[in-house]
Design an enzyme around this catalytic site. Structure first.
Site, PDB file in Angstrom:
ATOM      1  N   ARG A   1       0.704  15.178   3.560  1.00 56.98           N
ATOM      2  CA  ARG A   1      -0.804  15.431   3.565  1.00 56.98           C
ATOM      3  C   ARG A   1      -1.550  14.115   3.830  1.00 56.98           C
ATOM      4  O   ARG A   1      -2.441  14.128   4.583  1.00 56.98           O
ATOM      5  CB  ARG A   1      -1.107  16.167   2.383  1.00 56.98           C
ATOM      6  CG  ARG A   1      -0.500  17.546   2.022  1.00 56.98           C
ATOM      7  CD  ARG A   1      -1.155  18.022   0.663  1.00 56.98           C
ATOM      8  NE  ARG A   1      -0.698  17.145  -0.369  1.00 56.98           N
ATOM      9  CZ  ARG A   1      -1.049  17.342  -1.522  1.00 56.98           C
ATOM     10  NH1 ARG A   1      -1.731  18.402  -1.964  1.00 56.98           N
ATOM     11  NH2 ARG A   1      -0.250  16.733  -2.713  1.00 56.98           N
TER      12      ARG A   1
ATOM     13  N   ARG B   1       5.564   2.922  -0.139  1.00 54.69           N
ATOM     14  CA  ARG B   1       6.326   2.051  -1.091  1.00 54.69           C
ATOM     15  C   ARG B   1       6.808   0.928  -0.420  1.00 54.69           C
ATOM     16  O   ARG B   1       6.955   0.748   0.719  1.00 54.69           O
ATOM     17  CB  ARG B   1       7.950   3.268  -1.070  1.00 54.69           C
ATOM     18  CG  ARG B   1       7.719   4.566  -1.945  1.00 54.69           C
ATOM     19  CD  ARG B   1       7.324   3.969  -3.329  1.00 54.69           C
ATOM     20  NE  ARG B   1       7.259   5.155  -4.137  1.00 54.69           N
ATOM     21  CZ  ARG B   1       6.196   5.841  -4.305  1.00 54.69           C
ATOM     22  NH1 ARG B   1       5.130   5.324  -3.977  1.00 54.69           N
ATOM     23  NH2 ARG B   1       6.200   6.809  -5.352  1.00 54.69           N
TER      24      ARG B   1
ATOM     25  N   ASP C   1      -0.425  -2.462   0.589  1.00 59.97           N
ATOM     26  CA  ASP C   1      -0.999  -2.105  -1.003  1.00 59.97           C
ATOM     27  C   ASP C   1       0.230  -2.103  -1.696  1.00 59.97           C
ATOM     28  O   ASP C   1       0.344  -2.107  -3.005  1.00 59.97           O
ATOM     29  CB  ASP C   1      -1.385  -0.807  -0.956  1.00 59.97           C
ATOM     30  CG  ASP C   1      -2.106  -0.350  -2.217  1.00 59.97           C
ATOM     31  OD1 ASP C   1      -2.917  -1.097  -2.665  1.00 59.97           O
ATOM     32  OD2 ASP C   1      -1.794   0.890  -2.698  1.00 59.97           O
TER      33      ASP C   1
ATOM     34  N   GLU D   1       7.057  -5.496  -7.606  1.00 63.14           N
ATOM     35  CA  GLU D   1       5.899  -5.472  -8.061  1.00 63.14           C
ATOM     36  C   GLU D   1       5.584  -5.786  -9.674  1.00 63.14           C
ATOM     37  O   GLU D   1       6.584  -5.042 -10.494  1.00 63.14           O
ATOM     38  CB  GLU D   1       5.121  -3.899  -7.845  1.00 63.14           C
ATOM     39  CG  GLU D   1       5.183  -3.785  -6.222  1.00 63.14           C
ATOM     40  CD  GLU D   1       4.203  -2.195  -6.096  1.00 63.14           C
ATOM     41  OE1 GLU D   1       4.159  -1.418  -7.089  1.00 63.14           O
ATOM     42  OE2 GLU D   1       4.103  -2.151  -5.012  1.00 63.14           O
TER      43      GLU D   1
ATOM     44  N   HIS E   1      -1.501  -2.129  -5.195  1.00 62.78           N
ATOM     45  CA  HIS E   1      -0.900  -0.713  -5.383  1.00 62.78           C
ATOM     46  C   HIS E   1      -1.963   0.272  -5.876  1.00 62.78           C
ATOM     47  O   HIS E   1      -1.799   0.900  -6.970  1.00 62.78           O
ATOM     48  CB  HIS E   1       0.356  -0.800  -6.427  1.00 62.78           C
ATOM     49  CG  HIS E   1       1.135   0.510  -6.263  1.00 62.78           C
ATOM     50  ND1 HIS E   1       2.576   0.564  -6.186  1.00 62.78           N
ATOM     51  CD2 HIS E   1       0.749   1.879  -5.747  1.00 62.78           C
ATOM     52  CE1 HIS E   1       3.054   1.833  -6.151  1.00 62.78           C
ATOM     53  NE2 HIS E   1       2.028   2.583  -5.771  1.00 62.78           N
TER      54      HIS E   1
END
Length: 320
Positions: free
Chosen positions: A154, A236, A260, A265, A284
């Site tokens: 999507r 990811r 992003d 992280e 993120h």
């Protein structure tokens, strides 16, 4: 019953309280600050856990003998040991349909425009007194470029739609779940990952990462990229070999990147990527809007309600 929300979470848990308080549920936000023992102690008497990105393994499940379910705010499940949960008859549910495809697609396009139109570097230069020096950083027309999408769910379809509005009408897709009929209906071309990286001028990731966290875009594949490509990743961090990407941007083979997500992280402050002028980053947050937060909390609370009342969650990811 007790529900533990593992921080970092959200500013308020009013949505969860509205759904779960009628059951007599106590909701506790656990700020464990990265200390594993605090996390294990904090979930010891939990009937259900709700979380975003905290890693969950068998040891955590064993630390919570009353645990009946776990609800992941969002889609990705790579940090949750689903087999261990299944062995202990702990239902795990996620929230794949909270509408963030809109936000992520918008954010992907925003990162691309910032990189391709050199918004960040031009902003910095103008603030320092520069003017009419745009040709020192050559800009390329967007219309007519070839877009490559890794994954065609999507979010990727929403990204495709946005790029089409800019005149990007040739789209190559690498997605093992997309068949020829589906590709034809969507107006895209199915290709191998190797063929994709060699042919596109815009490369965007919208697929789950590998379970072993090995990069999808390896140093070998980066070396095969078409010169001048822009790379985008709102999926990811494990998709990209960051060291190889850094070298490719420095050499000029890659024109720039919008990221992003990162392999680690939060990323280290001395990450060499941060020294590159043609890199635009965010933390993120591609999924985020006030509307998406409200929706994800409501849907997650509904899944928690189903589990705690003995029903089957709508998005049960480890069925037995």
């Amino acid at each position: 019953m007790k529900v533990v929300v593992v921080e970092p979470g959200y500013a308020s848990y009013a949505a969860e309280s509205e759904v779960l308080t009628p059951l007599g549920v106590q909701i506790t936000a656990l700020d464990w600050q990265g200390d594993r023992q605090t996390l294990l102690r904090g979930v010891a008497d939990a009937d259900l856990i709700m979380l975003r990105d905290t890693a969950v393994d068998a040891a955590l499940f064993d630390a919570a003998p009353r645990l009946r379910g776990l609800v992941r705010y969002g889609v990705g499940l790579d940090k949750i040991d689903l087999d261990a949960a299944r062995e202990r008859r702990i239902k795990v549910a996620n929230v794949p349909d909270y509408g963030a495809d809109i936000e992520v697609a918008d954010h992907t396009l925003a990162l691309f425009l910032a990189v391709r139109r050199r918004i960040v570097t031009r902003d910095s230069a103008v603030r320092k007194g520069a003017w009419e020096v745009g040709q020192t950083e050559p800009l390329q027309r967007i219309a007519g470029a070839t877009l490559g999408l890794v994954g065609y769910g999507r979010i990727a379809r929403a990204v495709h739609k946005r790029f089409a509005a800019f005149g990007v009408d040739r789209v190559l897709v690498h997605d093992p779940f997309l068949d020829e009929q589906g590709a034809a209906a969507a107006g895209v071309i199915r290709v191998t990952l190797e063929d994709l990286v060699e042919a596109v001028e815009i490369l965007s990731f919208h697929a789950p990462g590998r379970s072993d966290l090995r990069p999808t875009l390896t140093a070998e594949l980066i070396a095969r990229l078409r010169p001048g490509v822009v790379i985008l990743n709102t999926a990811r961090g494990s998709h990209i070999d960051e060291a190889a990407l850094s070298s490719a941007i420095l050499s000029g083979r890659v024109a720039g990147a919008g990221l992003d997500v990162f392999q680690r992280e939060p990323p280290d402050r001395d990450n060499p990527l941060f020294d590159l002028p043609h890199l635009v980053v965010s933390d993120h947050t591609a999924w985020y809007s006030e509307q998406s937060v409200q929706q994800i909390q409501q849907l997650a609370a509904a899944e928690a309600y189903r589990i705690l009342t003995g029903r089957i969650p709508l998005n049960w990811v480890n069925p037995w």
